[in-house]
Structures are given as C-alpha cells and as structure tokens.
Design an enzyme around this catalytic site. Structure first.
Site, PDB file in Angstrom:
ATOM      1  N   GLU A  34       1.487  11.783  -5.805  1.00 29.35           N
ATOM      2  CA  GLU A  34       2.211  10.353  -5.481  1.00 29.35           C
ATOM      3  C   GLU A  34       0.644   9.473  -5.579  1.00 29.35           C
ATOM      4  O   GLU A  34       0.898   8.668  -5.501  1.00 29.35           O
ATOM      5  CB  GLU A  34       2.999  10.779  -4.222  1.00 29.35           C
ATOM      6  N   THR A  60       3.659  -0.322  -8.922  1.00 31.64           N
ATOM      7  CA  THR A  60       3.796  -0.441  -6.965  1.00 31.64           C
ATOM      8  C   THR A  60       2.368  -1.457  -6.987  1.00 31.64           C
ATOM      9  O   THR A  60       3.171  -1.871  -5.289  1.00 31.64           O
ATOM     10  CB  THR A  60       3.249   1.084  -6.877  1.00 31.64           C
TER      11      THR A  60
HETATM   12  N1  HSE Z   1       8.833   2.073  -0.674  1.00 34.14           N
HETATM   13  C1  HSE Z   1       7.743   0.953  -2.628  1.00 34.14           C
HETATM   14  C2  HSE Z   1       7.465  -0.125  -2.741  1.00 34.14           C
HETATM   15  C3  HSE Z   1       8.192   2.784  -3.382  1.00 34.14           C
HETATM   16  O1  HSE Z   1       8.363  -0.713  -2.630  1.00 34.14           O
HETATM   17  O2  HSE Z   1       6.369  -0.227  -2.563  1.00 34.14           O
HETATM   18  C4  HSE Z   1       7.842   2.111  -4.432  1.00 34.14           C
HETATM   19  O3  HSE Z   1       8.147   2.922  -6.062  1.00 34.14           O
END
Ligand code: HSE
Length: 308
Positions: free
Chosen positions: A131, A181
C-alpha cells in the site's frame, strides 16, 4: 492450509475514513471485488505476467501487488517465486481502496499459495508495504478491511479492532475522474483546533458506542467530519449536488469515500439504496461525467480464495 501450485484470490473494495474516523476507520464492500491469479515459479521473486483493466507498472518493485507479494515471499523465506495476473476491478484513484485491494490480495494470495497460516497481525504489515508504494503512507484504514472484511478500527500502534457492523445498505458512486491520495492529503492542514479535535473525538466515540449497541440509525447520524472532509470537498466533482441528490433520495448519511472521488451513502433498504444510485447518476449524466454505481452491504469477508 495446504500449499498449492496456483491459486486465485479476491479482495474487496473498501470505504476508508467513513467520514467520522479519518485514517482509522474502514469497511469492506460486497462489490467490486478484485481478482488475482497466482502461479508458483521455480525461479525466485515476483513476475507480473499481465494487468487487466488498468495501466500500472509491470515492474514488481513499482507495483503494489508486486511489492506485497515480494515481502511475503521474503518473510516466509521460500526459494520459489510467483507469477501474478492482476485483474483490476477496483480502479486506481477511485477512492474505494484500489491499492489496498491489490496489496491485500497479493499478501493473502502468496501466503495461501505457500499454505502458510499467517495471523492477521502478521499479514497486515506485509500488505501495508505494498500500500505504501501507492500512497506513500502506511494508514491501514483500507488495507485492514480489504484483508479481514467487516468494519475495522485501526489504532496508530497497528492494532485492528473489529466493530460490530451496522445494518446498512450502501450506495457507492465512482465518477470516472482520478484523485490521487497524496493530492487529497496535501490539502489538509498540519494542525487542527482543539475544539475540532474534541468534536471529532466525541463523534467517533459515539459512533463506536452505537456499533456496539446495535443502533444502526444513530451510527449513521454520528458520521460527521470537521477534520478532513471540509478541506477535500472542493476537489470532489459536483459534491454538493451529489450530496443533495442522495439526501433527497432518502440517504441518512454519507460523504467522501476515502480521499475521493467516490462517495458513499447510507440507507436502510435496497429500494432506497437503488434510488440514491439513480439520483446521483442523474447528476453526473447532466454533467456528462461517466460513473459506476455499486449497491451492497458491508461485506463480512475480506481477502479469500476463489475456489475453481
Ligand atoms: N485515510 C486515507 C485518506 C484513505 O483519507 O487520505 C485514502 O484512501
């Protein structure tokens, strides 16, 4: 588990954050599911034979599945290698855990191929190595539900608590745009106000309580976010219109799925869940934006073997 020469596994798409638990809550969806075919090879290391459905690096060291598979091979200390055929059903940049589905299926798949009975807390950091290639961070809120299914609370020290899943129907809509992201994390402030931290802490506590008392309605109503979502809404395509359409069609709560652009909406029956999908579809069609709608429940099952 019995060692095998080849195996096919699947891992689910996931919704991370669940609005109220930035970086610490995530759930597994019934669909879409990502498939990975693995074959044992005499030569050591990982080879990626083919990636179907997306353009991603074939070089194992630059590929999420490749890195996760390699980490598991190394941990197990085996001499043989593995050839992967990746079927990308959970699309990159969709906000429903594409890299987590790849990492979870590869880590689980190699362990299953070897017949190794790795425990969840052993498998999780190996999948997180994969990941990390995609997101640059080791948040487990997608990987944990992709591996183990259900609704997961991930603590900063790497512990995974399974919460009793609320009795929800979920409508997930994925507009065909890409939000990385890293890009969605870059818009977040590095500090938060004490009053916002307190608000979020209490909301998350209330949500966890409602899961344990089985109050699915109150659990949905607890889904507020003052930390991340307000900063990310400008990145999401037509979010305010989508939200209005979903709520008018009967959604009780919802928000951005992970870092977007997908959004998820909660209802209490299948008819309403389908109506929410149609209402959001109408918004995206008006804007000429292709999209996919997925309606389902919280999946109990995470990564699993697909029996022939
Ligand atoms: N928790 C992470 C974010 C998940 O929101 O950046 C990314 O899919």
């Amino acid at each position: 588990m019995t060692p095998r020469e080849h195996i096919s596994v699947a891992a689910p798409a996931t919704v991370a954050n669940l609005t109220v638990g930035f970086d610490c809550l995530g759930l597994a969806l019934e669909r879409p599911l990502e498939r990975l075919d693995l074959k044992r090879t005499d030569t050591s290391g990982v080879t990626i034979k083919e990636i179907i459905g997306a353009q991603l690096p074939l070089e194992p060291a630059r590929n999420v599945s490749g890195v996760a598979a390699q980490t598991v091979l190394k941990t197990l200390g085996v001499q043989w290698g593995v050839e992967l055929t990746i079927h990308k059903a959970v699309l990159p940049g969709s906000g429903i855990g594409s890299s987590a589905a790849s990492a979870a299926s590869a880590a689980f798949g190699v362990a299953a191929l070897a017949g190794a009975d790795l425990k969840p807390h052993e498998l999780l950091p190996l999948a997180l190595d994969g990941e990390q290639v995609a997101s640059g961070a080791r948040h487990a809120d997608n990987v944990a539900p992709a591996l183990f299914g259900g609704l997961c609370l991930c603590t900063p020290d790497g512990r995974i608590d399974h919460l009793p899943a609320p009795d929800w129907h979920l409508t997930v809509v994925h507009p065909q745009t890409v939000i990385k992201t890293a890009q969605a994390r870059a818009v977040l402030p590095s500090d938060v106000l004490m009053k916002d931290a307190l608000h979020q802490m209490a909301q998350l506590g209330h949500f966890v309580h409602c899961c344990h008392t089985g109050d699915s309605t109150e659990a949905a109503l607890a889904l507020h976010d003052v930390l991340a979502e307000p900063h990310r809404i400008p990145l999401q395509p037509h979010f305010k219109e989508v939200q209005a359409a979903a709520m008018n069609a009967g959604a009780r709560a919802g928000g951005i799925s992970g870092s977007g652009p997908s959004s998820y909406w909660i209802s209490f029956d299948l008819g309403t869940a389908n109506a929410i999908g149609q209402a959001i579809s109408t918004v995206f069609l008006q804007h000429g934006l292709d999209h996919n709608v997925h309606v389902g429940r919280i999946a109990e099952r995470g990564a699993h073997i697909i029996e022939a």
